[in-house]
Scaffold this active site. Structure first.
Site, mmCIF file in Angstrom:
data_model
loop_
_atom_site.group_PDB
_atom_site.id
_atom_site.type_symbol
_atom_site.label_atom_id
_atom_site.label_comp_id
_atom_site.label_asym_id
_atom_site.label_seq_id
_atom_site.Cartn_x
_atom_site.Cartn_y
_atom_site.Cartn_z
ATOM 1 N N LYS A 147 13.383 2.603 3.146
ATOM 2 C CA LYS A 147 11.933 2.440 3.039
ATOM 3 C C LYS A 147 11.231 3.787 3.164
ATOM 4 O O LYS A 147 11.670 4.668 3.909
ATOM 5 C CB LYS A 147 11.444 1.476 4.132
ATOM 6 C CG LYS A 147 9.980 1.060 4.022
ATOM 7 C CD LYS A 147 9.642 0.029 5.101
ATOM 8 C CE LYS A 147 8.180 -0.397 5.041
ATOM 9 N NZ LYS A 147 7.857 -1.399 6.083
ATOM 10 N N SER B 161 7.668 -7.617 8.889
ATOM 11 C CA SER B 161 7.713 -6.896 7.615
ATOM 12 C C SER B 161 9.091 -6.794 6.982
ATOM 13 O O SER B 161 9.209 -6.391 5.831
ATOM 14 C CB SER B 161 7.138 -5.482 7.788
ATOM 15 O OG SER B 161 5.759 -5.532 8.011
ATOM 16 N N SER C 212 5.676 -5.811 4.886
ATOM 17 C CA SER C 212 5.383 -4.611 4.115
ATOM 18 C C SER C 212 6.596 -3.979 3.443
ATOM 19 O O SER C 212 6.456 -3.098 2.592
ATOM 20 C CB SER C 212 4.740 -3.564 5.038
ATOM 21 O OG SER C 212 5.650 -3.167 6.058
#
Length: 481
Positions: free
Chosen positions: A78, A177, A153
């Site tokens: 990420k 997330s 997210s």
């Protein structure tokens, strides 16, 4: 054999028995990425990963595996986790052009043991969002149905695993997330106990809740990577040792395990498809000899309010460093310092990020701190955490749906942030109490959209949770690679 449809452990088996080269396997994943770039899971695929794969193939030709237990394991990362000499933008224009000068502790541990980092993945800007639509690089699409959101997210990290563009990925989980996009995309999503993985090198959102997590198709892959990345770190004073004797994971009967269901998270609050799936999940577990009891935790009604009080307060402090003077993009206009800060942050931060910063500053303003923020912290520490600690004295795990809602259509909820926040109601529990939690892919609706089930374990008993989850998957016959 499809080389882009493998678990990490299978990849390593093929590589060590000389049946496949790391380079060829990585190339298969890269080809999948090239064919389906429109999913927008990657911000950047690392071209130098192919050179590293070649180097490791040459190394294995002459050596045996000893000090590189993760050799050949391909991992996407990420865009809020620092990788030395790679861009780090948190999917925000304000950090465009910033190159990380160091590795996060988790990244360093992976590299030192032979893992290959293959790309950085899309996300909601600064990890603020539940749809992966709030990114400077555009929305990430759900590989199961591109008209629907992937969840956020960490949506990019979920998408590249679900679309077989990576066998494994790292995300971050502050209020769900990792688990929410895992549920929406039909894969495994795991959040370790708070402090189980070092946060050094993870861009901070809400420091009390942030935790690096994993996406995978295999519980064994999650356990293996957790084993080699967990543990205390001198660079993170909140990090702790969580390794225990539940590793390696064992095949055991589910008979006699005690699970709790929270009464206040009733099926009447859920989407009808989620409610029917959760009812079937409970029935399936009962049929395997598991005991399930319904418990009342009235404080659950405060969960979202507490989370969305504490997290924006911490975010407003953590994001104060992005002024345009030290990191990333910078304006060249001749302005006073205050005007420079105002214009820079107004121009280069998204509406969702600004909304949370403004809310956090408001909650910290004179006269409101004791009314909201301090009270939220007090309720969390004195009521909610003790209540869940007491519950875990009589049960082994808590089960919930990962989300009350199914994946919703892309673009529908930009003007309704409260509805988006509500999708976190089941997942924020684990973040608030610091417990490990996992989302298991359980069912699909008639549109082919995935519905996940969440299992929450005891704090610092991560491998116990993974062991139980492995046996749930095995005995219920849940799909996986």
């Amino acid at each position: 054999m499809d080389l882009s449809n493998l678990t990490l452990t299978k990849i390593q088996e093929l590589v060590l028995t000389k049946k496949c080269k790391i380079y060829d396997i990585l190339l298969a994943y890269k080809n999948n990425y090239e064919l389906n770039k429109d999913i927008n899971g990657y911000i950047e695929f690392f071209d130098d990963s192919l050179e590293i794969a070649k180097r490791y193939d040459d190394f294995l030709r002459n050596c045996e595996l000893e000090d590189l237990p993760l050799i050949g394991m391909l991992i996407a990362v990420k865009d809020n986790i620092s990788i030395q000499d790679k861009s780090l933008t948190c999917a925000s224009e304000i950090l465009k052009g910033y190159i990380s000068p160091y590795d996060a502790t988790v990244i360093k541990r992976l590299k030192n043991k032979g893992a290959i980092l293959i790309g950085r993945t899309n996300m909601d800007e600064f990890a603020m969002g539940s749809t992966c639509e709030f990114s400077y690089y555009g929305a990430t699409l759900n590989p199961l149905n591109r008209e629907y959101v992937i969840g956020g997210s960490s949506g990019g990290s979920a998408a590249v695993v679900a679309a077989f563009q990576a066998p494994f990925s790292l995300g971050s989980d502050t209020g769900g997330s990792v688990r929410l996009p895992a549920s929406f995309s039909g894969i495994l999503g795991f959040k370790p106990s708070y402090g189980g993985l070092s946060r050094y090198g993870l861009a901070s959102y809400a420091s009390s809740f942030d935790q690096i997590g994993f996406f995978a198709h295999s519980i064994e892959d999650i356990a293996l990577i957790l084993k080699h990345t967990c543990g205390a770190d001198k660079m993170d004073s909140t990090s702790v040792d969580i390794f225990d004797d539940f590793y390696p994971l064992k095949i055991e009967s589910l008979q006699g395990k005690n699970l709790a269901v929270i009464k206040e998270l009733g099926e009447d609050l859920m989407d009808k498809n989620v409610a029917s799936s959760f009812a079937k999940f409970k029935f399936d577990l009962l049929s395997k000899g598991i005991n399930i009891k319904e418990v009342s935790i009235e404080e659950i009604n405060f969960i979202l309010s507490i989370y969305y009080t504490i997290s924006p307060v911490e975010a407003s402090s953590n994001l104060a460093r992005y002024t345009g003077l030290c990191y990333g993009k910078r304006m060249s206009e001749n302005l006073s310092l205050n005007d420079f800060y105002f214009k820079h942050r107004s121009n280069f931060l998204s509406e969702e990020v600004k909304r949370r910063i403004v809310l956090g500053n408001y909650l910290l303003s004179e006269g409101y701190d004791s009314k909201y923020y301090s009270k939220a912290c007090e309720i969390l520490q004195n009521l909610i955490i003790p209540k869940f600690n007491k519950l875990f004295e009589s049960c082994d795990f808590i089960i919930t749906p990962t989300s009350f809602v199914k994946p919703f259509r892309a673009g529908l909820d930009f003007d309704d942030p409260v509805k988006m926040y509500y999708s976190d109601i089941c997942t924020v529990i684990a973040n608030l109490i610091g417990a490990p939690a996992i989302s298991l892919p359980y069912s699909k609706d008639k549109e082919g959209l995935s519905i996940g089930m969440q299992i929450i374990g005891r704090s610092k008993k991560d491998f116990e949770l993974l062991s139980f989850s492995k046996n749930v998957i095995r005995e219920l016959g849940l799909n996986g690679i």
